[in-house]
Design a protein around this motif. Structure first.
Motif, mmCIF file in Angstrom:
data_model
loop_
_atom_site.group_PDB
_atom_site.id
_atom_site.type_symbol
_atom_site.label_atom_id
_atom_site.label_comp_id
_atom_site.label_asym_id
_atom_site.label_seq_id
_atom_site.Cartn_x
_atom_site.Cartn_y
_atom_site.Cartn_z
ATOM 1 N N HIS A 113 -39.972 36.845 63.745
ATOM 2 C CA HIS A 113 -39.950 35.565 64.435
ATOM 3 C C HIS A 113 -40.865 35.652 65.650
ATOM 4 N N THR A 134 -41.786 30.398 64.769
ATOM 5 C CA THR A 134 -41.531 30.596 63.351
ATOM 6 C C THR A 134 -40.464 31.660 63.139
ATOM 7 N N HIS A 136 -38.917 33.912 59.801
ATOM 8 C CA HIS A 136 -39.092 34.257 58.397
ATOM 9 C C HIS A 136 -37.881 35.055 57.941
ATOM 10 N N ARG A 152 -39.418 30.250 55.563
ATOM 11 C CA ARG A 152 -40.112 30.277 56.849
ATOM 12 C C ARG A 152 -39.929 28.914 57.512
ATOM 13 N N ASN A 153 -39.399 28.942 58.723
ATOM 14 C CA ASN A 153 -39.187 27.713 59.497
ATOM 15 C C ASN A 153 -40.159 27.654 60.660
ATOM 16 N N TYR A 154 -40.586 26.433 60.991
ATOM 17 C CA TYR A 154 -41.402 26.181 62.172
ATOM 18 C C TYR A 154 -40.604 25.210 63.044
ATOM 19 N N ASP A 229 -38.007 20.483 62.912
ATOM 20 C CA ASP A 229 -38.148 21.728 62.157
ATOM 21 C C ASP A 229 -38.831 21.426 60.832
#
Length: 249
Positions: A113, A134, A136, A152-154, A229
């Motif tokens: 992250h 981010t 992961h 994977r988040n943003y 997100d």
């Protein structure tokens, strides 16, 4: 004999009640402790618990029975299947509780992250940002340890600053944003498409290169229409199916 006690939810009357109940009960079953009883309460008691009709409850239980999570025996009752397969359809219908339910029954490992430039493909969703945070994660079947998907988040930096990254080991991002951060989540837009596993995905999910996978993108908005997100998830094609339910009422 004592019965399993499912969690409670607040039902959205704009969505099919049987679907919401089945997803809530599914999440409770997959998140249960090994010490919990395997027997479910009667249809009548479950219907009272969720505030729905017995007919609606019966339809919800049929969904779980078809998935192999429960077995129903005349006169004996309904029982959780202890060795039920944890792979589940990816369903695009929903409330936030339904989205959270899809992510239950798995363990998660936080691979990395940190702050990164907003990817060009998501720049339109973060017009006021040059960087996002981010995360992961690799999710695995909690029983077999077999990888099922990697995500994977943003996330907007001001939201990321309000929670410990280790929260994502214990609960899904949607639940962290809603319950830990207190974010104003209004809707989530989902897109699913078929792709072939690239080398990185094949390695993480332990599948052959170019195996079929489901590529999911979920965009979470607040009530003002601002993106909070963006989630990108690769699901193993041999463990998940794509299903859409349309409410015609």
């Amino acid at each position: 004999m004592s019965s399993f006690a499912p969690d409670s939810i607040v039902l959205n009357r704009k969505l099919p009640l049987w679907y919401q109940v089945s997803q809530s009960l599914r999440a409770s079953i997959l998140g249960r402790s090994t010490a919990d009883p395997l027997r479910l309460p009667t249809e009548e008691r479950l219907a009272e618990h969720y505030g729905v009709s017995v007919l609606t409850m019966r339809q919800a239980l049929k969904e779980l029975e078809d998935e192999g999570l429960i077995t129903r025996h005349r006169r004996r009752g309904t029982f959780i299947e202890p060795d039920a397969t944890r792979g589940a359809p990816v369903r695009l219908l929903g409330s936030v509780d339904a989205i959270v339910a899809q992510q239950s029954g798995m363990t998660a490992e936080l691979l990395e992250h940190g702050r990164v430039p907003v990817p060009a493909e998501f720049a339109e969703h973060f017009p006021d940002l040059t960087e996002a945070v981010t995360y992961h994660r690799l999710r695995s079947d909690e029983k077999t340890g077999e990888p099922t998907n990697h995500a994977r988040n943003y996330v907007r930096p001001e939201l990321a600053a309000r929670f410990d990254p280790q929260e994502l080991v214990r609960r899904p991002m949607t639940k962290v944003l809603r319950d830990v951060v207190g974010a104003d989540i209004s809707r989530i837009t989902d897109t699913v498409e078929a792709r072939l596993a690239d080398p990185a995905t094949a390695r993480l999910l332990r599948v052959p290169l170019l195996s079929p996978i489901l590529h999911y993108t979920g965009i979470t908005y607040d009530s003002a229409g601002r993106v909070l997100d963006v989630a990108v998830i690769h699901y193993r094609g041999d463990r998940f199916a794509f299903s859409v339910t349309l409410d015609a009422t």
